[in-house]
Design an enzyme around this catalytic site. Structure first.
Site, PDB file in Angstrom:
ATOM      1  N   GLU A 116     -15.221  35.709  38.620  1.00 13.78           N
ATOM      2  CA  GLU A 116     -16.463  34.928  38.595  1.00 13.78           C
ATOM      3  C   GLU A 116     -16.254  33.599  39.316  1.00 13.78           C
ATOM      4  O   GLU A 116     -15.180  33.017  39.260  1.00 13.78           O
ATOM      5  CB  GLU A 116     -16.847  34.602  37.147  1.00 13.78           C
ATOM      6  CG  GLU A 116     -17.181  35.804  36.329  1.00 13.78           C
ATOM      7  CD  GLU A 116     -17.567  35.427  34.905  1.00 13.78           C
ATOM      8  OE1 GLU A 116     -17.820  36.345  34.125  1.00 13.78           O
ATOM      9  OE2 GLU A 116     -17.607  34.213  34.578  1.00 13.78           O
ATOM     10  N   CYS A 129     -16.791  26.018  40.670  1.00 13.92           N
ATOM     11  CA  CYS A 129     -15.877  26.269  39.551  1.00 13.92           C
ATOM     12  C   CYS A 129     -15.259  27.638  39.831  1.00 13.92           C
ATOM     13  O   CYS A 129     -15.945  28.666  39.768  1.00 13.92           O
ATOM     14  CB  CYS A 129     -16.661  26.260  38.239  1.00 13.92           C
ATOM     15  SG  CYS A 129     -15.636  26.666  36.819  1.00 13.92           S
ATOM     16  N   CYS A 136      -7.326  36.625  31.882  1.00 10.29           N
ATOM     17  CA  CYS A 136      -6.525  35.436  31.588  1.00 10.29           C
ATOM     18  C   CYS A 136      -5.459  35.771  30.554  1.00 10.29           C
ATOM     19  O   CYS A 136      -5.741  36.472  29.576  1.00 10.29           O
ATOM     20  CB  CYS A 136      -7.428  34.311  31.063  1.00 10.29           C
ATOM     21  SG  CYS A 136      -6.507  32.786  30.770  1.00 10.29           S
ATOM     22  N   GLU A 187      -5.515  31.047  34.131  1.00  9.96           N
ATOM     23  CA  GLU A 187      -4.739  29.821  33.922  1.00  9.96           C
ATOM     24  C   GLU A 187      -4.064  29.505  35.266  1.00  9.96           C
ATOM     25  O   GLU A 187      -3.140  30.210  35.693  1.00  9.96           O
ATOM     26  CB  GLU A 187      -3.704  30.062  32.808  1.00  9.96           C
ATOM     27  CG  GLU A 187      -2.571  29.057  32.733  1.00  9.96           C
ATOM     28  CD  GLU A 187      -3.032  27.605  32.684  1.00  9.96           C
ATOM     29  OE1 GLU A 187      -3.784  27.253  31.783  1.00  9.96           O
ATOM     30  OE2 GLU A 187      -2.612  26.817  33.570  1.00  9.96           O
ATOM     31  N   HIS A 243      -8.606  20.897  23.361  1.00 13.36           N
ATOM     32  CA  HIS A 243      -9.433  21.623  22.382  1.00 13.36           C
ATOM     33  C   HIS A 243      -9.032  21.416  20.916  1.00 13.36           C
ATOM     34  O   HIS A 243      -9.728  21.892  20.018  1.00 13.36           O
ATOM     35  CB  HIS A 243      -9.477  23.122  22.681  1.00 13.36           C
ATOM     36  CG  HIS A 243      -9.849  23.444  24.097  1.00 13.36           C
ATOM     37  ND1 HIS A 243     -10.777  22.711  24.795  1.00 13.36           N
ATOM     38  CD2 HIS A 243      -9.409  24.410  24.955  1.00 13.36           C
ATOM     39  CE1 HIS A 243     -10.897  23.207  26.025  1.00 13.36           C
ATOM     40  NE2 HIS A 243     -10.075  24.230  26.151  1.00 13.36           N
ATOM     41  N   ASN A 317     -20.302  27.253  24.550  1.00 10.94           N
ATOM     42  CA  ASN A 317     -21.310  28.263  24.891  1.00 10.94           C
ATOM     43  C   ASN A 317     -20.958  29.533  24.127  1.00 10.94           C
ATOM     44  O   ASN A 317     -19.893  30.109  24.349  1.00 10.94           O
ATOM     45  CB  ASN A 317     -21.294  28.549  26.401  1.00 10.94           C
ATOM     46  CG  ASN A 317     -22.090  27.516  27.168  1.00 10.94           C
ATOM     47  OD1 ASN A 317     -23.163  27.088  26.753  1.00 10.94           O
ATOM     48  ND2 ASN A 317     -21.549  27.097  28.303  1.00 10.94           N
ATOM     49  N   CYS A 360     -17.123  31.141  30.895  1.00 13.41           N
ATOM     50  CA  CYS A 360     -16.425  31.964  31.863  1.00 13.41           C
ATOM     51  C   CYS A 360     -16.042  33.320  31.275  1.00 13.41           C
ATOM     52  O   CYS A 360     -15.719  33.438  30.101  1.00 13.41           O
ATOM     53  CB  CYS A 360     -15.225  31.230  32.447  1.00 13.41           C
ATOM     54  SG  CYS A 360     -13.755  31.248  31.434  1.00 13.41           S
TER      55      CYS A 360
HETATM   56 FE1  SF4 Z   1      -7.994  31.421  29.780  1.00 12.23          FE
HETATM   57 FE2  SF4 Z   1      -9.457  29.189  30.009  1.00 12.23          FE
HETATM   58 FE3  SF4 Z   1     -10.425  31.309  28.696  1.00 12.23          FE
HETATM   59 FE4  SF4 Z   1      -8.428  29.918  27.607  1.00 12.23          FE
HETATM   60  S1  SF4 Z   1     -10.522  29.162  28.012  1.00 12.23           S
HETATM   61  S2  SF4 Z   1      -8.585  32.176  27.729  1.00 12.23           S
HETATM   62  S3  SF4 Z   1      -7.285  29.321  29.445  1.00 12.23           S
HETATM   63  S4  SF4 Z   1      -9.935  31.218  30.887  1.00 12.23           S
END
Ligand code: SF4
Length: 383
Positions: A116, A129, A136, A187, A243, A317, A360
């Site tokens: 994406e 972005c 991931c 990542e 986070h 989101n 994402c």
């Molecule tokens: Fe990977 Fe970023 Fe999703 Fe965490 S937030 S799983 S680092 S894409």
């Protein structure tokens, strides 16, 4: 400091190799392209002409490159693979945010690998972005991208190609991508070599000419790689996806927090700041009732002051099938207020493209679900 997780090893590299024998044009630095052109017996200026067709005119088809003879256009088509990805889904938000799902037929992750990429217009800025991986490996509990783990690394060319396709959307308005953030799927530090090469290509004045200070690498925090980045002599921005302000909560939300302690991450970020002079940004996704309480804000303020870092607060989101919830606006404002009262520069990031699966990994996930159940969904197709 613990060893890097297994996905940092070269295991993934075999699947990264293009199946097509053609060289991926967008993976080539200007000096590499020049070398290739000279090896073909062409004069060096042919490399400049090619870059002009692709990066300035955004024309990736050799058949349209009329500064080459018909015979040479045929040779180019066999030699170079200019932009092999296809946009299989495109979503446009009422706020102008555009999201593309790009599929490569024979690249990372095997046939049909998808990534994406998002265009975010904001005043004069046109921000891309981008994704750095297919899926991931980090597996954050609140994220759709991490749900199925990692399928493969994107090549440098596949990363650059995301900006290429977003620029084609902007072309009719005479605009270009001005800023790039590595905050899409993946990542970036786990695909470090390809990400760094892509940054050098994006930054090169003969390619897309995006200023290094307009490029942001966002990571959950891999100390070894952050220190390596500090030595690259490219003053890109570094954002750490925090986070959580303490180790136990971070481990609950981000499985990779098992590998790297908060102390080591903050120590590496300090090295980055000392060597580059670039202020660090801490990204903090607010999850209702989980990390958005006042005690978390106070703890986060202490972390920020230690690093002299800015904070971006991000509304979560929501993702279907994941239990975390978006916080109330009043709680987000109170969180920001506590940070500001402690002297921290804290911004609330605008929520963009909410109605188009803005988090994402969601578009890819929906696309895959719809492919398994034909007719289950009706989203605009672009190809
Ligand atoms: Fe990977 Fe970023 Fe999703 Fe965490 S937030 S799983 S680092 S894409």
């Amino acid at each position: 400091m613990l060893a890097l997780p297994r996905c940092f090893t070269n295991d993934l590299m075999a699947s990264d190799a293009p199946v097509s024998p053609a060289v991926e044009f967008l993976s080539l630095l200007p000096q590499e392209l020049r070398q290739l052109i000279l090896q073909q017996g062409w004069p060096a200026y042919r490399a400049d002409q090619l870059r002009n067709w692709v990066y300035q005119r955004l024309i990736p088809a050799p058949a349209e490159m009329t500064t080459f003879s018909v015979a040479d256009r045929g040779r180019l088509a066999g030699l170079l693979d200019f932009a092999a990805g296809k946009t299989v889904r495109r979503q446009t938000s009422v706020d102008g945010t555009e999201k593309l799902l790009i599929e490569w037929p024979d690249r990372a992750g095997g046939a049909g690998a998808m990534a994406e990429t998002v265009l975010i217009p904001d005043d004069a800025r046109r921000t891309a972005c981008v994704s750095s991986q297919v899926g991931c490996p980090v597996g954050c509990r609140f994220c759709a991208s991490g749900m199925k783990g990692l399928q493969g690394n994107l090549s440098a060319g596949q990363i650059v190609e995301q900006i290429f396709w977003l620029n084609t959307l902007l072309k009719p308005a005479g605009e270009r991508i001005t800023n790039v953030v590595f905050m899409g799927m993946g990542e970036p530090m786990a695909n470090y070599a390809n990400v760094m090469k892509a940054i050098r290509i994006l930054h090169d004045p003969g390619c897309f000419n995006v200023g290094a200070r307009r490029i942001t690498v966002s990571t959950v925090g891999v100390p070894q790689r952050i220190i390596e980045l500090a030595g690259e002599e490219l003053p890109v921005n570094l954002a750490i996806s925090l986070h959580a302000p303490n180790e136990p909560l971070r481990k609950q939300l981000i499985p990779w927090a098992e590998h790297f302690s908060l102390d080591d991450i903050l120590g590496a970020a300090q090295v980055y700041f000392d060597r580059t002079g670039r202020e660090i940004t801490l990204e903090y996704i607010l999850l209702a009732g989980v990390n958005d309480r006042q005690e978390h804000a106070r703890e986060l303020a202490r972390v920020c002051k230690r690093l002299r870092a800015n904070v971006n607060l991000i509304y979560y989101n929501e993702v279907e099938g994941i239990e975390f919830r978006r916080p109330a606006s009043a709680d987000v404002l109170a969180f920001q207020q506590t940070l500001r009262a402690a002297g921290v520069n804290a911004h609330i990031r605008k929520s963009r493209g909410r109605e188009i699966d803005a988090a994402c990994g969601q578009l890819r996930r929906k696309h895959e679900d719809a492919e398994q159940e034909p007719g289950a969904e009706n989203v605009e197709r672009d190809t």
